[in-house]
Design an enzyme around this catalytic site. Structure first.
Site, PDB file in Angstrom:
ATOM      1  N   SER A   1      51.593  47.086  37.688  1.00 42.47           N
ATOM      2  CA  SER A   1      51.837  45.702  38.061  1.00 42.47           C
ATOM      3  C   SER A   1      53.346  45.453  38.130  1.00 42.47           C
ATOM      4  O   SER A   1      54.038  46.157  38.865  1.00 42.47           O
ATOM      5  CB  SER A   1      51.131  44.780  37.058  1.00 42.47           C
TER       6      SER A   1
ATOM      7  N   ASP B   1      43.191  44.056  45.665  1.00 43.58           N
ATOM      8  CA  ASP B   1      43.811  43.734  44.381  1.00 43.58           C
ATOM      9  C   ASP B   1      44.228  42.269  44.440  1.00 43.58           C
ATOM     10  O   ASP B   1      44.975  41.874  45.335  1.00 43.58           O
ATOM     11  CB  ASP B   1      45.032  44.640  44.148  1.00 43.58           C
TER      12      ASP B   1
ATOM     13  N   HIS C   1      42.687  45.245  39.615  1.00 46.45           N
ATOM     14  CA  HIS C   1      44.098  45.410  39.302  1.00 46.45           C
ATOM     15  C   HIS C   1      44.253  46.573  38.326  1.00 46.45           C
ATOM     16  O   HIS C   1      43.911  46.464  37.160  1.00 46.45           O
ATOM     17  CB  HIS C   1      44.631  44.110  38.686  1.00 46.45           C
TER      18      HIS C   1
END
Length: 479
Positions: free
Chosen positions: A202, A417, A446
């Site tokens: 991320s 995502d 994710h």
């Protein structure tokens, strides 16, 4: 101003502070660090608060270690960042190891977690958020109309002012992705390693992209999972949250429709989508008894798209909101916000990394456009962050990613995502050129490596980390 910032950025990118000679003192980690069943130790590393004055004020960063027990196979160190910015990472190695990180990776590396500067046990910072604050985490609330954008701007301004007032030590201005990347190289040197590997997920992908760009010679194998489009979160990246929502929601809707007999939310994905708008618009008019309004519902659904394991709870939430009555008065609670530190670091890094628009009209225009283009979540992702009112200007431009340097970056990306959509990975991959390879998992959610469940992506990543086998070309891994 722009010329000055560019000059500072050029100088900052060239600063590499001397390697600290002190030997680290390893000890048991703080009790709240979840180490699972693994032998985890912690230590602190001093780094400059301000890298333009590396001999000045020092702050301490806490790192964790799961040491390799196989000296014959040990390659070096692999550092981790779980995202945020603002997420604690001391438990990240143990978390991934507990989820099934292959033994070959555990043999090959000392796994190094950390709280990045300002986070947790690493000289923490605070804006003084309390539990009753009308402030949102890393996504502002959905704005139903232009007046809601104006109201959010006022809240954002108060938050920015409070952060400035609480910053009595002047530390917030030094929280940036570039400085955290410099910290990574300091940690590498403190551990006595010539090179360091890195896994970032991320926002950690942005930190990893900055790290390998600033330090191409002292970085080893780099894995970037669920990517931002560059080395920072900017307004375009935030608006792409809405793009990711629209792309990922059909996977959730299909799952729910197949279980209509259990949840009663729609026989088809189209009916489930219609139910979403029915609930959201009803809550816009009258919040639920627990205070949940349309903005809460939209954000809760957005978060529920992060993983299929959350689909059932999200569907049950929808059920409860379909049958809820009128709202009851909400009770105030002036207690410390449990996520005060994480929210503070998120804002400081996000607002310090890049200039954000400051005029309200820009946000009102963008929200109106995003509401039309991304009706499910666009009017949240385009709304006003405190960065519009932030006290500090960026001290340097974002770290630039280019195609100059060795090929050592493996990028991982789910096709769908909600928060870091595939377009981000495509943009970052293009910037890296032949320095990177992109592995796209034909999945939803994710996070790819270990937690994503795609065998092909797991195997390719493990092979790269252990044997250095970077795929010859970009690859798609079928579900």
């Amino acid at each position: 101003m722009n010329a000055l910032i560019a000059a500072l950025g050029l100088v900052g990118a060239l600063i590499v502070a001397p390697e600290p000679p002190a030997e680290l003192k390893w000890a048991p980690c703080p009790a709240e660090v979840n180490t699972g069943t693994f032998a985890v130790q912690c230590a602190t590393v001093p780094v400059p608060l301000d890298y333009s004055d590396s001999g000045g004020t020092q702050i301490e960063l806490m790192i964790s270690r799961i040491a390799s027990t196989n000296p014959e196979k040990r390659r070096g160190i692999l550092m981790f960042n779980p995202g945020g910015p603002g997420g604690t990472g001391l438990d990240q190695p143990a978390f991934l190891a507990g989820k099934g990180l292959p033994a070959t990776v555990l043999d090959s590396y000392d796994l190094i977690g950390m709280d990045t500067r300002g986070v947790g046990h690493s000289s923490p910072v605070s804006c003084g958020f309390t539990a009753d604050d009308a402030y949102w985490a890393n996504v502002p609330p959905y704005a139903v109309d232009e007046a809601a954008v104006t109201a959010q701007s006022a809240i954002a301004a108060e938050v920015a002012q409070r952060c400035a007032a609480n910053d009595t030590g002047g530390r917030l201005r030094h929280l940036s992705t570039a400085n955290m990347a410099r910290d990574l190289d300091r940690i590498r040197a403190a551990l006595g390693e010539k090179k360091a590997g890195f896994y970032g997920a991320s926002y950690g992908s942005a930190l990893g992209a900055a790290y390998v760009s600033l330090f191409p010679d002292t970085t080893d194998r780099i894995v970037l999972d669920s990517n931002l489009a560059g080395t920072h979160l900017d307004r375009n990246s935030l608006i792409r949250f809405a793009h990711g929502f629209e792309e990922t929601f059909p996977d959730f809707a299909k799952w729910v429709a197949a279980r209509h007999a259990s949840y009663g939310l729609g026989h088809t994905p189209a009916q489930v989508r219609k139910t979403y708008f029915t609930i959201a618009e009803r809550l816009d008019r009258a919040p639920a008894p627990d205070g949940t309004n349309g903005a809460h519902f939209r954000f809760g659904t957005f978060f529920g798209l992060y993983s299929e394991v959350q689909y059932g709870n999200t569907a049950r939430l929808w059920q409860s909101l379909l049958s809820s009555g009128p709202a009851a008065p909400a009770a105030a609670a002036a207690t410390p916000h449990p996520a005060d530190n994480a929210l503070t670091v998120f804002l400081a890094v996000t607002c310090n990394d890049v200039d954000w628009p400051e005029d309200l009209a820009t946000y009102q225009k963008d929200v109106a456009e995003a509401r039309e283009r991304y009706p499910m979540f666009g009017a949240a992702a385009a709304n006003v962050l405190p960065c519009a009112h932030w006290k500090y200007e960026p001290s340097e431009p974002p770290v630039k990613v280019d195609d100059q340097g060795p090929a050592k970056v493996l990028m991982l990306q789910n096709r769908h995502d909600p928060v870091t959509p595939a377009i981000n990975a495509e943009l970052l991959r293009a910037a890296f050129g032949q320095r990177a390879r992109l592995v796209t998992a034909d999945g939803s959610g994710h996070g790819v490596y270990v937690i994503g469940g795609n065998a092909c992506a797991l195997n390719l990543t493990t092979s790269y980390l252990v044997d250095g086998k970077l795929p010859a070309r970009d690859t798609t891994c079928r579900a």
